[in-house]
Design an enzyme around this catalytic site. Structure first.
Site, PDB file in Angstrom:
ATOM      1  N   THR A 121       0.501  -1.051  -0.095  1.00  0.00           N
ATOM      2  CA  THR A 121       0.081  -0.067   0.055  1.00  0.00           C
ATOM      3  C   THR A 121       0.821   1.186   0.078  1.00  0.00           C
ATOM      4  OG1 THR A 121      -1.720  -1.145   1.189  1.00  0.00           O
ATOM      5  CG2 THR A 121      -1.810   1.196   1.147  1.00  0.00           C
ATOM      6  N   GLU A 151      -3.958  -4.765  -2.511  1.00  0.00           N
ATOM      7  CA  GLU A 151      -4.682  -6.005  -2.018  1.00  0.00           C
ATOM      8  C   GLU A 151      -5.500  -5.683  -0.981  1.00  0.00           C
ATOM      9  OE1 GLU A 151      -4.280  -6.922   1.275  1.00  0.00           O
ATOM     10  OE2 GLU A 151      -2.735  -5.601   2.013  1.00  0.00           O
ATOM     11  N   LEU A 153      -6.838  -7.986   1.233  1.00  0.00           N
ATOM     12  CA  LEU A 153      -6.986  -9.126   2.177  1.00  0.00           C
ATOM     13  C   LEU A 153      -7.197  -8.970   3.504  1.00  0.00           C
ATOM     14  CD1 LEU A 153      -3.604 -11.122   0.986  1.00  0.00           C
ATOM     15  CD2 LEU A 153      -6.061 -11.136  -0.114  1.00  0.00           C
ATOM     16  N   ARG A 154      -7.970  -9.710   4.342  1.00  0.00           N
ATOM     17  CA  ARG A 154      -8.332  -9.413   5.693  1.00  0.00           C
ATOM     18  C   ARG A 154      -7.572 -10.391   6.404  1.00  0.00           C
ATOM     19  NH1 ARG A 154     -14.706  -9.829   5.687  1.00  0.00           N
ATOM     20  NH2 ARG A 154     -13.860 -11.103   3.978  1.00  0.00           N
ATOM     21  N   ASN A 211     -10.100   1.522   2.697  1.00  0.00           N
ATOM     22  CA  ASN A 211      -9.730   1.203   4.128  1.00  0.00           C
ATOM     23  C   ASN A 211     -10.134   2.664   4.922  1.00  0.00           C
ATOM     24  OD1 ASN A 211      -8.702  -1.201   3.981  1.00  0.00           O
ATOM     25  ND2 ASN A 211      -6.732  -0.628   4.207  1.00  0.00           N
ATOM     26  N   ALA A 255     -20.089  -1.518  16.512  1.00  0.00           N
ATOM     27  CA  ALA A 255     -19.546  -0.610  17.529  1.00  0.00           C
ATOM     28  C   ALA A 255     -18.783  -1.583  18.339  1.00  0.00           C
ATOM     29  CB  ALA A 255     -20.453   0.294  18.179  1.00  0.00           C
ATOM     30  N   CYS A 263      -3.234  -2.174   9.090  1.00  0.00           N
ATOM     31  CA  CYS A 263      -3.715  -1.578   8.004  1.00  0.00           C
ATOM     32  C   CYS A 263      -4.566  -0.358   7.958  1.00  0.00           C
ATOM     33  CB  CYS A 263      -4.333  -2.657   7.072  1.00  0.00           C
ATOM     34  SG  CYS A 263      -3.022  -3.719   6.758  1.00  0.00           S
ATOM     35  N   LYS A 266      -3.012   2.754   9.779  1.00  0.00           N
ATOM     36  CA  LYS A 266      -1.688   2.913   8.854  1.00  0.00           C
ATOM     37  C   LYS A 266      -2.295   4.015   7.774  1.00  0.00           C
ATOM     38  CE  LYS A 266       0.465   0.084   6.722  1.00  0.00           C
ATOM     39  NZ  LYS A 266       0.699   0.284   5.238  1.00  0.00           N
TER      40      LYS A 266
HETATM   41  C1  UGA Z   1      -8.335  -4.479   6.505  1.00  0.00           C
HETATM   42  C2  UGA Z   1      -9.394  -4.279   5.203  1.00  0.00           C
HETATM   43  O1  UGA Z   1     -10.474  -4.861   5.628  1.00  0.00           O
HETATM   44  C3  UGA Z   1      -8.942  -5.101   4.133  1.00  0.00           C
HETATM   45  O2  UGA Z   1      -9.766  -4.903   3.008  1.00  0.00           O
HETATM   46  C4  UGA Z   1      -7.577  -4.755   3.533  1.00  0.00           C
HETATM   47  O3  UGA Z   1      -6.841  -5.345   2.656  1.00  0.00           O
HETATM   48  C5  UGA Z   1      -6.526  -4.670   4.900  1.00  0.00           C
HETATM   49  O4  UGA Z   1      -7.038  -4.076   5.947  1.00  0.00           O
HETATM   50  C6  UGA Z   1      -5.203  -4.128   4.331  1.00  0.00           C
HETATM   51  O5  UGA Z   1      -5.189  -2.928   4.026  1.00  0.00           O
HETATM   52  O6  UGA Z   1      -4.325  -4.689   4.490  1.00  0.00           O
HETATM   53  P1  UGA Z   1      -7.752  -6.112   8.456  1.00  0.00           P
HETATM   54  O7  UGA Z   1      -6.961  -5.159   9.052  1.00  0.00           O
HETATM   55  O8  UGA Z   1      -7.001  -7.506   8.274  1.00  0.00           O
HETATM   56  O9  UGA Z   1      -8.164  -5.694   6.952  1.00  0.00           O
HETATM   57  O10 UGA Z   1      -8.894  -6.402   9.174  1.00  0.00           O
HETATM   58  P2  UGA Z   1     -10.496  -5.912   9.315  1.00  0.00           P
HETATM   59  O11 UGA Z   1     -11.470  -7.188   9.096  1.00  0.00           O
HETATM   60  O12 UGA Z   1     -10.727  -4.799   8.276  1.00  0.00           O
HETATM   61  O13 UGA Z   1     -10.751  -5.290  11.002  1.00  0.00           O
HETATM   62  C7  UGA Z   1      -9.932  -4.173  11.217  1.00  0.00           C
HETATM   63  C8  UGA Z   1     -10.617  -3.942  12.790  1.00  0.00           C
HETATM   64  O14 UGA Z   1     -11.842  -3.276  12.537  1.00  0.00           O
HETATM   65  C9  UGA Z   1     -10.313  -4.935  13.509  1.00  0.00           C
HETATM   66  O15 UGA Z   1      -9.962  -4.616  14.926  1.00  0.00           O
HETATM   67  C10 UGA Z   1     -12.082  -5.323  13.900  1.00  0.00           C
HETATM   68  O16 UGA Z   1     -12.368  -5.813  15.037  1.00  0.00           O
HETATM   69  C11 UGA Z   1     -12.676  -3.918  13.595  1.00  0.00           C
HETATM   70  N1  UGA Z   1     -13.931  -4.011  13.334  1.00  0.00           N
HETATM   71  C12 UGA Z   1     -14.375  -4.353  12.074  1.00  0.00           C
HETATM   72  C13 UGA Z   1     -14.851  -3.376  14.171  1.00  0.00           C
HETATM   73  O17 UGA Z   1     -14.600  -2.619  15.348  1.00  0.00           O
HETATM   74  N2  UGA Z   1     -16.161  -3.013  13.813  1.00  0.00           N
HETATM   75  C14 UGA Z   1     -16.844  -3.677  12.401  1.00  0.00           C
HETATM   76  O18 UGA Z   1     -17.777  -3.492  12.272  1.00  0.00           O
HETATM   77  C15 UGA Z   1     -15.642  -4.236  11.546  1.00  0.00           C
END
Ligand code: UGA
Length: 432
Positions: A121, A151, A153-154, A211, A255, A263, A266
């Site tokens: 990124t 990308e 990816l989660r 993001n 919430a 990610c 950042k």
């Molecule tokens: C995130 C993005 O979702 C991906 O699409 C992206 O590729 C990735 O960053 C990246 O840039 O590499 P990720 O950080 O792995 O993925 O995880 P997320 O599923 O997005 O969750 C991030 C945070 O948000 C977690 O702490 C999760 O608990 C929190 N979250 C998520 C909430 O507090 N509420 C929600 O409704 C959803």
């Protein structure tokens, strides 16, 4: 196709192993020889469901190799993916040093036409400057094309996300590169999950904007939490009621205790920084980060309010990783919460199915447990930080009997508040 991937980090390993599983010949390069030796012996540096099996299978069948020999990686490939880290600088900017270093090496060693693809990124404009760096390092006039392929990816579901993507974004100014890249992704793109061929700048901004939008939804809901609590509303019902509107949708409206992970924070910080650097208004984007920072310690303020005294209290923290199914603790709310509680003079017990070892590096002074029961025994309160599935079906009666006080703070709203109160807990969720 013959593919080299620069960087055996999270993105490099997942993408490289998935590409090899699609039948391509992949060589993953990293300058960390220890990491490469470990990978060769199938010792995987991260926990990601399904990754070990994918690497083992493709490595043993000869489609996936690891090397610290950069010349070999470059000469044996037609496509080179740059998937190195782009960490956050102190001021919120993005540190692209590793991408620059990769570009210099690729330039010096380029031996025939190749496509250089940036997966890391990077801020808008980076692909253009990386193209110039490669050009200036070439030893002879060798043509190459650049592609920006961010990308999405989660962590925890990365392999599924790779194989069943919502969309694949390709940014380039070369028809030939589009053709080859479209071919590469042909097997996993579908009508509803299309390949979007666009300009390099568009691809770069799509990643940051995606993001930032996801984070904005979370911060939006988190900002409504105190209002729901004051008027006896339930934020989960609010999310549900909003989510049925097709234009809004149900995802990323939960919430809780703030978003973590390397990610989201950042990338939102970087987008905010870029806007500010260019003299544009960044107030909306910046507020996503500010709200999140406060949300991470909101639960500690609630604990103080309900328990009255935290000094000398023994607190069990359930879950340390920033989300379930990963051992990643980067930017995890658990760090802020533990840190605050220690400042208040509390004693901390912790349990996480995967992340105990990573957290030991940050907090050697807290007590680590191998199961949620022994972690909670003798404690005044439990704080549910990460919604690992193990926490959903426990013998709560046994837990209650072993606790000194019966406080249960549910940072992810996974429990039914009536059930928990009925069982005997003093239950407090977020925004309900
Ligand atoms: C995130 C993005 O979702 C991906 O699409 C992206 O590729 C990735 O960053 C990246 O840039 O590499 P990720 O950080 O792995 O993925 O995880 P997320 O599923 O997005 O969750 C991030 C945070 O948000 C977690 O702490 C999760 O608990 C929190 N979250 C998520 C909430 O507090 N509420 C929600 O409704 C959803």
């Amino acid at each position: 196709m013959k593919i080299a991937v620069f960087g055996a980090g999270y993105v490099g390993l997942v993408s490289g192993s998935c590409f090899s599983d699609m039948g391509n010949s992949v060589i993953i390069y990293d300058n960390d020889s220890e990491k490469i030796n470990d990978l060769d012996r199938l010792k995987i540096p991260i926990y990601e469901p399904g990754l070990y099996d994918l690497i083992r299978k493709n490595h043993s069948e000869g489609r996936l190799q690891f090397t610290n020999n950069v010349k070999r990686a470059i000469s044996e490939s037609d496509l080179i993916f740059i998937a190195v880290g782009t960490p956050e600088g102190e001021d919120g900017s993005t540190d692209i040093t590793q991408v620059i270093q990769a570009a210099e090496i690729i330039g010096r060693n380029l031996d025939k036409y190749k496509i250089i693809i940036i997966k890391s990124t990077v801020p808008v404009g980076t692909n253009e400057s990386i193209k110039n760096i490669i050009k200036s390092n070439l030893t002879s006039e060798i043509p190459f094309d650049m592609v920006s392929n961010p990308e999405f990816l989660r962590e925890g579901t990365a392999i599924r996300d790779f194989m069943l993507p919502d969309r694949i974004v390709l940014g380039s100014d070369s028809g030939k590169a589009f053709e080859i890249m479209t071919d590469l992704y042909q097997g996993i793109a579908h009508t509803e999950n299309p390949i979007i061929c666009t300009s390099i700048q568009n691809a770069e901004i799509i990643k940051y904007a995606s993001n930032a939008m996801l984070s904005a939804r979370i911060s939006f809901m988190n900002q409504l939490v105190p209002l729901c609590e004051k008027y006896g509303a339930d934020i989960k019902e609010i999310s549900k009621g909003m989510g049925y509107d097709d234009r809004i949708g149900t995802k990323f409206l939960q919430a809780g205790i703030g978003f973590g992970g390397s990610c989201l924070h950042k990338d939102v910080s970087s987008l905010s920084y870029i806007l500010k650097e260019n003299g544009f208004d960044n107030s909306l984007i910046q507020s996503i980060i500010d709200i999140n920072k406060k949300q991470k310690i909101f639960i500690v303020e609630k604990m103080l309010d309900k328990m009255k005294e935290l000094e000398g209290a023994k607190i069990a923290i359930w879950g340390l990783s920033f989300k379930p199914d990963t051992d990643d603790i980067r930017e995890s709310p658990s760090i802020d919460i533990i840190s605050e509680l220690l400042d208040y003079g509390a004693t901390i017990n912790v349990y996480d199915p995967q992340a105990n070892n990573n957290m030991r590096q940050i907090f050697p002074e807290v007590n680590y447990f191998n199961d949620p029961y022994s972690c909670a025994a003798g404690c005044n309160a439990i704080v549910l930080v990460t919604e690992w599935s193990i926490f959903k079906n426990l013998e709560f009666k046994k837990i209650l009997e072993s606790m000194k006080d019966k406080f249960l703070f549910d940072g992810r709203n996974i429990y039914d508040k009536f059930d928990m109160n009925h069982l005997g807990f003093k239950y407090y969720g977020i925004g309900r």
